[in-house]
Design a protein around this motif. Structure first.
Motif, PDB file in Angstrom:
ATOM      1  N   PHE A   1      -7.112 -18.705  31.872  1.00 47.69           N
ATOM      2  CA  PHE A   1      -9.450 -19.231  31.243  1.00 47.69           C
ATOM      3  C   PHE A   1      -9.552 -19.736  31.935  1.00 47.69           C
ATOM      4  O   PHE A   1     -10.557 -19.859  31.963  1.00 47.69           O
ATOM      5  N   GLY A   2      -9.134 -20.120  32.683  1.00 47.76           N
ATOM      6  CA  GLY A   2      -9.716 -21.138  33.766  1.00 47.76           C
ATOM      7  C   GLY A   2      -9.401 -21.973  33.594  1.00 47.76           C
ATOM      8  O   GLY A   2     -10.537 -22.889  34.528  1.00 47.76           O
ATOM      9  N   VAL A   3      -9.150 -22.568  33.172  1.00 50.54           N
ATOM     10  CA  VAL A   3      -9.052 -24.458  32.169  1.00 50.54           C
ATOM     11  C   VAL A   3      -7.783 -24.551  32.651  1.00 50.54           C
ATOM     12  O   VAL A   3      -6.880 -23.984  31.807  1.00 50.54           O
ATOM     13  N   PRO A   4      -7.612 -25.353  33.535  1.00 48.10           N
ATOM     14  CA  PRO A   4      -6.358 -25.696  34.377  1.00 48.10           C
ATOM     15  C   PRO A   4      -5.184 -26.305  33.362  1.00 48.10           C
ATOM     16  O   PRO A   4      -4.171 -26.344  33.018  1.00 48.10           O
ATOM     17  N   GLU A   5      -6.045 -26.854  32.156  1.00 53.33           N
ATOM     18  CA  GLU A   5      -5.263 -27.569  30.940  1.00 53.33           C
ATOM     19  C   GLU A   5      -4.615 -26.660  30.106  1.00 53.33           C
ATOM     20  O   GLU A   5      -3.603 -26.779  30.050  1.00 53.33           O
ATOM     21  N   ILE A   6      -5.454 -26.028  29.636  1.00 49.44           N
ATOM     22  CA  ILE A   6      -4.911 -24.545  28.993  1.00 49.44           C
ATOM     23  C   ILE A   6      -3.873 -23.724  29.164  1.00 49.44           C
ATOM     24  O   ILE A   6      -3.019 -23.624  29.160  1.00 49.44           O
ATOM     25  N   ASP A   7      -4.145 -23.279  30.759  1.00 46.14           N
ATOM     26  CA  ASP A   7      -3.238 -22.094  31.266  1.00 46.14           C
ATOM     27  C   ASP A   7      -1.582 -22.749  31.853  1.00 46.14           C
ATOM     28  O   ASP A   7      -0.810 -22.009  31.689  1.00 46.14           O
ATOM     29  N   ALA A   8      -2.123 -24.029  32.029  1.00 43.79           N
ATOM     30  CA  ALA A   8      -0.779 -24.810  32.259  1.00 43.79           C
ATOM     31  C   ALA A   8       0.383 -24.978  31.330  1.00 43.79           C
ATOM     32  O   ALA A   8       1.455 -24.910  31.296  1.00 43.79           O
ATOM     33  N   VAL A   9      -0.128 -24.710  30.548  1.00 46.34           N
ATOM     34  CA  VAL A   9       0.729 -25.105  28.615  1.00 46.34           C
ATOM     35  C   VAL A   9       1.242 -23.614  28.429  1.00 46.34           C
ATOM     36  O   VAL A   9       2.235 -23.260  27.512  1.00 46.34           O
ATOM     37  N   LEU A  10       0.390 -22.180  28.548  1.00 52.60           N
ATOM     38  CA  LEU A  10       1.137 -20.778  28.587  1.00 52.60           C
ATOM     39  C   LEU A  10       2.026 -20.581  29.909  1.00 52.60           C
ATOM     40  O   LEU A  10       1.830 -20.884  31.078  1.00 52.60           O
ATOM     41  N   PRO A  11       2.836 -19.411  29.289  1.00 52.32           N
ATOM     42  CA  PRO A  11       4.244 -19.821  30.303  1.00 52.32           C
ATOM     43  C   PRO A  11       3.830 -18.620  31.997  1.00 52.32           C
ATOM     44  O   PRO A  11       4.517 -19.154  32.658  1.00 52.32           O
ATOM     45  N   GLU A  12       3.149 -17.835  31.573  1.00 55.02           N
ATOM     46  CA  GLU A  12       2.631 -17.080  32.753  1.00 55.02           C
ATOM     47  C   GLU A  12       1.025 -17.961  32.877  1.00 55.02           C
ATOM     48  O   GLU A  12       0.652 -17.147  34.460  1.00 55.02           O
ATOM     49  N   GLY A  13       0.747 -18.705  32.505  1.00 60.44           N
ATOM     50  CA  GLY A  13      -0.637 -19.283  33.488  1.00 60.44           C
ATOM     51  C   GLY A  13      -2.116 -18.357  32.939  1.00 60.44           C
ATOM     52  O   GLY A  13      -3.149 -18.142  33.157  1.00 60.44           O
ATOM     53  N   GLY A  14      -1.865 -17.906  31.800  1.00 58.45           N
ATOM     54  CA  GLY A  14      -2.942 -17.765  31.040  1.00 58.45           C
ATOM     55  C   GLY A  14      -2.114 -16.344  29.606  1.00 58.45           C
ATOM     56  O   GLY A  14      -0.825 -16.585  29.167  1.00 58.45           O
ATOM     57  N   LEU A  15      -3.270 -16.085  28.983  1.00 55.91           N
ATOM     58  CA  LEU A  15      -2.141 -15.077  28.058  1.00 55.91           C
ATOM     59  C   LEU A  15      -1.937 -13.538  28.574  1.00 55.91           C
ATOM     60  O   LEU A  15      -2.815 -12.837  29.445  1.00 55.91           O
ATOM     61  N   ALA A  16      -0.722 -13.629  27.967  1.00 53.61           N
ATOM     62  CA  ALA A  16      -0.169 -12.249  29.029  1.00 53.61           C
ATOM     63  C   ALA A  16      -0.908 -10.562  28.293  1.00 53.61           C
ATOM     64  O   ALA A  16      -1.106 -10.677  27.045  1.00 53.61           O
ATOM     65  N   TYR A  17      -1.077 -10.211  29.684  1.00 52.83           N
ATOM     66  CA  TYR A  17      -2.087  -8.970  28.754  1.00 52.83           C
ATOM     67  C   TYR A  17       0.605  -7.908  28.405  1.00 52.83           C
ATOM     68  O   TYR A  17       1.573  -8.059  28.058  1.00 52.83           O
ATOM     69  N   GLY A  18       0.101  -6.311  27.846  1.00 52.53           N
ATOM     70  CA  GLY A  18       0.883  -6.466  27.260  1.00 52.53           C
ATOM     71  C   GLY A  18       1.582  -6.487  26.144  1.00 52.53           C
ATOM     72  O   GLY A  18       2.664  -6.599  25.914  1.00 52.53           O
ATOM     73  N   ALA A  19       0.953  -7.692  25.592  1.00 55.97           N
ATOM     74  CA  ALA A  19       1.527  -8.719  23.895  1.00 55.97           C
ATOM     75  C   ALA A  19       0.172  -8.868  23.143  1.00 55.97           C
ATOM     76  O   ALA A  19      -0.618  -8.790  23.407  1.00 55.97           O
ATOM     77  N   LEU A  20       0.662  -8.965  22.233  1.00 58.41           N
ATOM     78  CA  LEU A  20       0.468  -9.412  20.883  1.00 58.41           C
ATOM     79  C   LEU A  20      -0.430 -10.886  20.762  1.00 58.41           C
ATOM     80  O   LEU A  20       0.586 -11.490  20.788  1.00 58.41           O
ATOM     81  N   HIS A  21      -1.369 -11.316  20.182  1.00 62.99           N
ATOM     82  CA  HIS A  21      -2.764 -12.479  20.316  1.00 62.99           C
ATOM     83  C   HIS A  21      -3.089 -12.343  19.223  1.00 62.99           C
ATOM     84  O   HIS A  21      -3.645 -11.553  18.378  1.00 62.99           O
ATOM     85  N   GLU A  22      -2.239 -13.563  18.358  1.00 64.99           N
ATOM     86  CA  GLU A  22      -3.136 -13.539  16.645  1.00 64.99           C
ATOM     87  C   GLU A  22      -4.136 -14.997  17.156  1.00 64.99           C
ATOM     88  O   GLU A  22      -3.710 -16.053  17.590  1.00 64.99           O
ATOM     89  N   PHE A  23      -5.239 -14.610  16.572  1.00 61.68           N
ATOM     90  CA  PHE A  23      -5.871 -15.216  16.036  1.00 61.68           C
ATOM     91  C   PHE A  23      -6.662 -16.196  14.143  1.00 61.68           C
ATOM     92  O   PHE A  23      -6.835 -14.824  14.516  1.00 61.68           O
ATOM     93  N   ALA A  24      -6.677 -17.279  14.248  1.00 63.05           N
ATOM     94  CA  ALA A  24      -7.177 -17.206  13.005  1.00 63.05           C
ATOM     95  C   ALA A  24      -8.275 -18.817  12.727  1.00 63.05           C
ATOM     96  O   ALA A  24      -7.736 -19.899  13.551  1.00 63.05           O
ATOM     97  N   GLY A  25      -9.711 -18.770  12.238  1.00 60.90           N
ATOM     98  CA  GLY A  25     -10.171 -19.895  11.599  1.00 60.90           C
ATOM     99  C   GLY A  25      -9.064 -20.951  11.306  1.00 60.90           C
ATOM    100  O   GLY A  25      -7.883 -20.929  10.270  1.00 60.90           O
ATOM    101  N   GLY A  26      -9.417 -22.230  11.060  1.00 61.11           N
ATOM    102  CA  GLY A  26      -8.506 -23.608  10.494  1.00 61.11           C
ATOM    103  C   GLY A  26      -8.601 -23.678   9.100  1.00 61.11           C
ATOM    104  O   GLY A  26      -7.703 -24.285   8.578  1.00 61.11           O
TER     105      GLY A  26
END
Length: 250
Positions: A32-57
């Motif tokens: 993401f280029g935002v250290p606080e967000i990338d730090a909590v993701l295991p690979e330091g960002g959203l993994a390629y070769g993977a499925l990601h879900e998004f929904a409204g609150g």
């Protein structure tokens, strides 16, 4: 075998692979280029070769539009064309452009049923050579999510599912288990205040509800800019004001 001949053969193999849709598998992740967000993701960002879900609150159109814009901003930062599969052709494309996803990169696939959206997504993920494959779905069954995850792993393409609700009762399906690597929820917050009258940059409340081999987290971020990037604004705002612009036409 001479070095020149080896080079020619390697070049031919690469061209054949491209023609077959089996381009080189992406590895790593999209930060993401935002250290606080990338730090909590295991690979330091959203993994390629993977499925990601998004929904409204919530179940409303505004939060759902924010989720679609967040997904569009992520897709915009990948390399290559983006396939967007949907059953309702109501996307407001200028809003996607504002999130960095331009029309010359997107191939829309319209389907009559959600089963056809899932089939189109799996086919596109299996093809390879794409930046991302996006699908709009109300429900994502476990078996279907596993097929999408396996197809993404095969080619290294990022799979993105935008969950859209038609009625309040359907929103509960978002809590059901799937094979997605990450699951996000996006809610609209009051925009940044400006020193003069006007509307500032939109802000979102991001909830990372699931991260395989990672932790859950929450962030208040500035909405995607014209490069698909989010940031962490200074301060916070009252979430009670949820005015915003919809990415879907009325």
């Amino acid at each position: 075998m001479s070095a020149a001949r080896e080079h020619v053969i390697a070049d031919l193999r690469e061209r054949i692979s491209l023609l077959e849709g089996g381009s080189a598998r992406k590895v790593g992740c999209l930060p993401f280029g935002v250290p606080e967000i990338d730090a909590v993701l295991p690979e330091g960002g959203l993994a390629y070769g993977a499925l990601h879900e998004f929904a409204g609150g919530g179940s409303g159109a505004i939060d759902g539009a924010a989720a679609a814009l967040f997904a569009a901003g992520i897709a915009a930062r990948t390399k290559g064309h983006v396939v967007w599969c949907l059953t309702r052709p109501d996307l407001f494309f200028p809003a996607l452009v504002q999130a960095g996803l331009h029309h010359n990169r997107v191939v829309f696939v319209e389907a009559d049923k959600e089963e056809d959206v899932l089939a189109s997504m799996e086919e596109a993920l299996s093809y390879g050579g794409l930046g991302a494959v996006v699908g709009e779905l109300v429900r994502l069954p476990m078996v279907a999510s596993r097929r999408l995850q396996l197809a993404a792993e095969k080619t290294g393409t990022m799979g993105i599912v935008v969950r859209r609700w038609r009625r309040q009762t359907e929103a509960s399906d978002f809590g059901q288990p799937t094979a997605s690597t990450t699951r996000w929820r996006v809610s609209v917050m009051p925009s940044d205040e400006l020193p003069v009258p006007g509307v500032g940059r939109a802000r979102w409340f991001l909830e990372l509800m699931r991260s395989r081999a990672g932790e859950c987290a929450e962030f208040v971020v500035g909405a995607c800019d014209d490069k698909g990037r989010v940031d962490l604004p200074s301060g916070s705002a009252d979430r009670s004001n949820t005015s915003g612009r919809s990415v879907y036409s009325r």
